[in-house]
Design a protein around this motif. Sequence first.
Motif: not given
Lengths: 772, 445
Positions: A92-104
């Motif tokens: 998940x690391x590279x897409x850390x900043x994307x807020x869409x994955x926060x819930x996951x």
Amino acid sequence: MSSSRAAESSLLALNQQEELEDLPREYPLSTSEDEGDSDGERKHQKLLEAISSLDGKNRRKLAERSEASLKVSEFSVSSEGSGEKLVLSDLLEPVKTSSSLAAVKKQLNRVKSKKTVELPLHREEIERIHREVAFNKTSQVLSKWDPVVQKNRQAEQLVFPLSKQQSVFAPIEHVVSGWKARTPLEQEIFNLLHKNKQPVTDPLLTPMEKASLKAMSLEEVKMRRAELQRARALQSYYGARARREKKIKSKKYHKLLKKGKAKQALKEFEKLRKVNPAAALEELEKLEKARMMERMSLKHQNSGKWAKSKAVMAKYDLEARQAMQEQLARNKELMQKIQVASESAEEEGGAEEEGEPFVPDVVNEVQVKADRPNPWMFRNHSGDTKEAEVQGDPEELAEPAAQEAPESEEEGPVVAEEILLKEFEERRSLRQKSGLNQIAKPVGSQEAKDLSSQEVLSELRALSQKLNRESHQSRKQELSSTRTVLAVQREEPAGEEEEPLLLQRPERARTLDELEELGKEGCFQNKELPRAAVEGQQLERNPSNHLGVPKEKKRKEQMIDLQNLLTTKSPSMKSLAVPTTVEELEDEERDQRQMIKEAFAGDDVIRDFLKEKREAVEASKPKDVDLTLPGWDEWGGVGLKPSAKKRRRFLVKAPEGPPRKDKNLPNVILNEKRNIHAVAHQVRMLPYPFTHHQQFERTIQTPIGSTWNPQRAFQKLTMPKVVTKPGHIIKPIKAEDVGYRSSSRSDLSVIQRNPKRLSIRHKKQLKKISVD
Amino acid sequence: MKVKMLSRNPDSYVRETKLDLQRVPRNYDPTLHPFEVPREYVRALNATKLERVFAKPFLASLDGHRDGVSCLAKHPKSLATVLSGACDGEVRIWNLTKRKCIRMIQAHEGFVRGICTRFCGTSFFTVGDDKTVKQWKMDGPSYGEEEEPLHTILGKTVYTGIDHHWKEAVFATCGQQVDIWDEQRTSPICSMTWGFDSISSVKFNPIETFLLGSCASDRNIVLYDMRQATPLKKVILDMRTNTICWNPMEAFIFTAANEDYNLYTFDMRALDTPVMIHMDHVSAVLDVDYSPTGKDFVSASFDKSIRIFPVDKSRSREVYHTKRMQHVICVKWTSDSKYIMCGSDEMNIRLWKANASEKLGVLTSREKAATDYNQRLKEKFQHHPHIKRISRHRHLPKSIYSQIQEQRIMKEARRRKELNRIKHSKPGSVQRVSEKKKRVVAVVK
């Protein structure tokens, strides 16, 4: 067929697997068209692998799940080779900043932090754990007893009961309080005691005494103390005065004092006699006692230190002489018996009035006597010369210790010495004439005396010198020069020269007699012979001369045959006058031997023994076996014997046995046969605790009885292993007995009613065990 | 004539006081006392023979019970007092010096299963078949008073055994479970179970007093810790253990009397192998008791004999029997370690000497020295065949004797069979198990 089918199926499985694997990967990442190429490559490789594993060995490997190839590809993620696990969050690391994955991600964290509740252990399991913990604990507690048990098992001796019962000291009151008077006698005694208020229980003070102790008031105490103080002051004052008086050195003062005292005493006595005759008598008795004491102690005789010093002075000093006389007078006076019973008191008093008080006529007498010389007092002055004469007796010259005598006695022998000296002078002149004087020592007056008085000593010395003769080369030369003399001497009866001290005198007398007969040669033999000559004599002397010889000689004679010594007698023995006792001894010995001989006339023990031994040796020798059969191969008939040839032929010679053990032991017969009777008493196998037969034999061979051991050792050896006291209860061993601290809490208080309530430590332990 | 005289120094033979021993001068020169080994051997032989001559262990028989004696108890403070319970529920107190019964109580209906004294000696406890535990005063009731127990506890099940704590007012009973009781309460302060079988006896450890041992009829011996209120370990033997006894000098050692004719001495820390198997009985061993010195124990057996074993020997050193003595049910070693009592089926209590040939009463110092010396001689020459034979010889009743022969044959046959099996099978396939291990079926944690 089956193998090919299996391969097919495995391939199918592989495909499916790959699809499964790819699935998650595809989900997060957007797939690219390039994938297809690399995928095809991998599939090809797998296929190759599957085919190669068809041979059967690696078939199992097929089921394994395989990851991406080792080849590094910039498009795919591979964890193979590094051994690391692929974690979901890494992907998940590279897409850390994307807020869409926060819930996951949140969900993921929640899942991570949640712990599953472990299933509770089975009840039996828990109990088992409890038991195990408890058992470990208990065995730890018990193992503290190990050293004690070990010690007790190995102990030489155990004495029971282990704990000594302490004897308790009960005060007598406690003992008596439980006791009541029963018999009429006891009751009577009790009544008496109670009537007097005697203490029944506490024997220290009666009630009366206690009351009196309490009664003394404060004033009384003060007065009493003042009294005591005064008395003490007075005492010290008188003491000081007495000391001062004692220090005064003036004789006159003391004389006056004494006189005054005497007068005072007399006056008082007079007074007393008039007033109270009985008291006077008592006084007299005292005097009598003083006399007795004097007789016992002899205090005023001239044996004391002072008297002796005075006696020395008395020669020159008149005063000292007088003092001594005075003392003697006092002695006499004190020793004089006082006549009381025969005469009346009045008469006595009259007599006393005439003379001096206490000092009767004796003093006067002594003073009278003092004029003429007292034979005891002046003995030393007048009797000196006489004494010397008495001491000068020639008999005492023979004493070997004469030289060490004190100076005053030294004067005595002078006269005798002079005579002797004269004699020596004569002899020397004689010797000079004969030309043998070179051996003589320079004879001083002192040495001459030595020779005459200490002949025996010189002889002894000569003998001792003989032992270290090697060191005296010069002496030897002298010796050689004396040979001629010795040759002459040898002709004489041998025993004469060297007789012991006791026999000296008659012998010497004889030699003196012979002196004249023998002339010049013989005259030296006893008195003038120097040491070297004596040595020579010793060497050449007949061994038969044995009686009463000094020690050194005895040592030499040990070489000599005992028999010879006993049987042969020196011819000179009979010529001597003295040794009659010796002859008697000899007779006695001979008698005894005769008696023994008679008693054992019949048996010759030694020969018997030798015979016995010879028989034993014969018996033990292996016997020859004669196998001849008479009558065989020969003419038969009466009186016919098998021929010698035949006998020789059929005789089986016994082999020579090993040499007997007692061959070189003349006084012993050793039986070499095995004794079958003894075998029954012998131990066949080595018993258990022993590892070597020598150990066992040693224990058997050391005796333990009192016949072989002193008392202490015997007691120690026979010490019983367990000692019990009859009539004493032996209690089980306690922790206190062996120095352990027993648990202070009682078992009852520790009991856990509820086993579920456990301590934290206990719980930890439990957990540890359950993990295991 | 010269007179030769012997002269002695009076110092060497005159006593200082007339109470002193006569001084006997001795010369210890070994040449003057030859043949020490043969002489001592003969002395040892004579001592051994005399020991057998004087071996008369039976002292007295206390009769009075009207049924078999089921249990015995010692008085903790008085050597002369013994308590016994019979199969008809009667308890008797005996005076050993007078050899008389001094008191009798009809304590229970049915058997008196167990009896024990309080550590102070003022009272005693009995359990019986009537499901009761009763506490009695040691002194008899005064005139006109009823003979009544101090306390009676009614239980739900039958109690089969009882033992009192050695220091505190606590006692333990056994039946279906082991119960620990406070003397003041009517309900147990804790009860410990492990499995469901009737426990035949329970014993407190005399040294570490919080430990208990019990034996149940499902062939096991269970150890308990009273403080932690939990069982510790269980060992299952081949056959049932009738009773156990703790060594009074070694805290972790106990001996179990087993039905398989043997006794097993265990170290309670290592139960998987017994320290020693004691075998000589030819029938079930019913009771065992340690000597207070902890060096020997006595066992009572169904084969109508009692045997004395040294703790560290597997064979008995003594066997006592009489013609009239039947199955011996209980046995006790007295607290002064001099006597042994046994109660048997035929209603008698017998008193024996612990050392069969020991002289009773006060010994003079010379007697004592002689017995010590003889004892040591016997020990020294114990391996010599004659002495060994004489000292081991015992008369046995024919039943026991033949039984011993029979069992020897059986044992030999078993051994032979095992050897044969090993011989005829593949090497290593048949394991030899040591005799000690063979008897222990399992150790349950």
